[in-house]
Design a protein around this motif. Structure first.
Motif, mmCIF file in Angstrom:
data_model
loop_
_atom_site.group_PDB
_atom_site.id
_atom_site.type_symbol
_atom_site.label_atom_id
_atom_site.label_comp_id
_atom_site.label_asym_id
_atom_site.label_seq_id
_atom_site.Cartn_x
_atom_site.Cartn_y
_atom_site.Cartn_z
ATOM 1 N N GLY A 135 0.791 -1.229 0.000
ATOM 2 C CA GLY A 135 0.000 0.000 0.000
ATOM 3 C C GLY A 135 0.818 1.271 0.000
ATOM 4 N N GLY A 137 3.102 4.443 -1.456
ATOM 5 C CA GLY A 137 3.056 5.264 -2.648
ATOM 6 C C GLY A 137 4.140 4.854 -3.632
ATOM 7 N N LEU A 274 -9.029 6.590 -10.425
ATOM 8 C CA LEU A 274 -8.842 7.909 -9.822
ATOM 9 C C LEU A 274 -9.865 8.910 -10.337
ATOM 10 N N ARG A 277 -12.750 9.082 -7.957
ATOM 11 C CA ARG A 277 -12.382 9.776 -6.719
ATOM 12 C C ARG A 277 -12.379 11.291 -6.936
ATOM 13 N N ALA A 295 -9.401 13.920 -2.416
ATOM 14 C CA ALA A 295 -9.003 13.119 -3.570
ATOM 15 C C ALA A 295 -7.725 12.327 -3.346
ATOM 16 N N LYS A 296 -6.862 12.764 -2.439
ATOM 17 C CA LYS A 296 -5.587 12.085 -2.247
ATOM 18 C C LYS A 296 -5.786 10.775 -1.494
ATOM 19 N N SER A 297 -4.795 9.918 -1.564
ATOM 20 C CA SER A 297 -4.810 8.641 -0.858
ATOM 21 C C SER A 297 -3.376 8.233 -0.582
ATOM 22 N N ARG A 298 -3.185 7.069 0.018
ATOM 23 C CA ARG A 298 -1.824 6.600 0.285
ATOM 24 C C ARG A 298 -1.053 6.399 -1.018
ATOM 25 N N ARG A 299 -1.742 6.007 -2.054
ATOM 26 C CA ARG A 299 -1.093 5.737 -3.333
ATOM 27 C C ARG A 299 -0.972 6.981 -4.216
ATOM 28 N N SER A 301 -0.385 11.006 -4.398
ATOM 29 C CA SER A 301 0.166 12.106 -3.604
ATOM 30 C C SER A 301 -0.638 13.386 -3.770
ATOM 31 N N HIS A 302 -0.467 14.264 -2.800
ATOM 32 C CA HIS A 302 -1.084 15.588 -2.837
ATOM 33 C C HIS A 302 -0.639 16.343 -4.088
#
Length: 398
Positions: A135, A137, A274, A277, A295-299, A301-302
């Motif tokens: 999980g 990035g 994505l 999302r 919208a961001k997640s662990r995978r 990035s911002h």
């Protein structure tokens, strides 16, 4: 026929041009040849408007040692490190550059080149595909895969922002097969995006901290070069500085709320659902920061989310050209004509907007996307500016 004068290149944003940038320009100038800058336009890699417009920044680059400034077009300027570097190196090669100068936390050109070669190797692709999915990035997985090839200490260079970009420059040099030597110099003072007290960081504050100080109206005194200080003060008096994405916030939210999942799916660098999302976040968020957070997640990035949001607002859709299709001039110094006389001729040269009429559809589409973005940049200024400056502004000469 006179001998070719060596050319050094710098890929840059100069947002704003600060003391560290002056040091870099001085270093490139010390090589004894001509200095060319490949500079982002009015939107930058952090997916935001540049503090000063590109014409003002081109003039500053010429003031502090550049002989020529060319524009890195929009879809490369606002991309992740790999595409940013690929476009920049391609234009540096089109300018006839033999050396590429940049700041780095790890100023070892041979190491950075070795890492770039490793990232292009079949062994890296295999190592990356064999990593167990925990999980993380992509950046973490990339560093882990590289460590299996070159060792953990060398691979850790990827965690250093400027050195990582330097590796991408080297990777682009290898990928394009161009004869350009990487010339990293030690980055001085504050790290990328790092805030320090002026006394602690000397005069080498990061561009991010300087942008914040300028936006807040703080006294930056001698922290930036005199010509930069004058350009900021003059542009502020005209209502053109500091440009900020906050002035575009509702327009961006409006544009994204009018998009469907299929529109988000057509953006560059969208994968793994994505688009759904982004669609949900755009309909729920009431501010840009909320949109990024949703919208961001662990995978994901911002930074990637910010770039996708900007691409949606500016109308950048996939597929994008791999490499810039032209070489557009923004500014020329006293020795700039010498650069032009010895260009390799690998890309068409554009000095005026009407020159695009003689180019092909792809080049015209790239320019049109940039021109639309410039019109949006005009609304990001403290006092909204008229549209069309990309068609009316003259080449900067000093």
């Amino acid at each position: 026929m006179s001998a070719k004068i060596p050319v050094s290149a710098i890929i840059c944003e100069f947002d704003p041009l600060h003391q560290g940038h002056r040091l870099l320009l001085d270093a490139a100038r010390s090589a004894g040849g001509l200095v060319c800058c490949v500079m982002s336009g009015n939107f930058t890699q952090r997916a935001a408007p540049a503090l000063l417009d590109k014409w003002s920044r081109a003039r500053l680059a010429l003031t502090y040692g550049a002989d020529l400034v060319a524009e890195l077009p929009l879809s490369w300027a606002c991309a992740g490190a790999e595409r940013f570097a690929l476009g920049g190196v391609a234009l540096a090669a089109a300018l006839g550059a033999e050396e590429l100068w940049f700041g780095s936390e790890a100023p070892d050109g041979e190491l950075l080149l070795r890492l770039g070669e490793a990232l292009l190797s079949p062994g890296f692709a295999q190592a990356l595909s064999c990593l167990p999915d925990r999980g993380e990035g992509f950046a973490q997985r990339r560093q882990q895969a590289l460590a299996s090839l070159v060792g953990g200490e060398a691979a850790a260079v990827l965690s250093l922002p400027n050195a990582n970009l330097g590796v991408e420059y080297c990777k682009a040099i290898c990928r394009l097969g161009v004869d350009i030597r990487p010339r990293p110099i030690q980055r001085q003072g504050a790290g990328h995006g790092q805030a320090v007290e002026p006394a602690g960081g000397g005069i080498f504050l990061s561009a991010g901290q300087l942008r914040q100080m300028i936006r807040q109206g703080e006294d930056f005194g001698e922290l930036i070069p005199p010509a930069t200080r004058q350009a900021v003060e003059e542009a502020r008096a005209q209502g053109r500085c500091p440009a900020d994405i906050s002035h575009l916030e509702r327009a961006i939210l409006c544009r994204l709320r009018a998009m469907g999942p299929e529109d988000f799916a057509a953006l560059p660098d969208v994968s793994e659902g994505l688009e759904n999302r982004l669609y949900r976040a755009a309909r729920e968020a009431c501010s840009l920061e909320e949109l990024y957070a949703l919208a961001k997640s662990r995978r994901v990035s911002h930074a990637r989310i910010r770039r996708l949001v900007l691409a949606a607002f500016l109308g950048l859709g996939a597929p994008l050209p791999e490499l810039p299709p032209y070489l557009r001039l923004l500014g020329l110094g006293p020795r700039g004509s010498q650069v032009l006389r010895q260009l390799p001729g690998t890309l068409p040269l554009v000095a005026r907007p009407k020159d695009f009429a003689r180019l092909g559809p792809e080049a015209q589409a790239v320019f049109a996307a940039g021109a639309r973005a410039e019109d949006m940049y005009a609304l990001a200024c403290p006092v909204p500016q008229p549209a069309g400056e990309d068609f009316t502004h003259k080449l900067v000469k000093i």
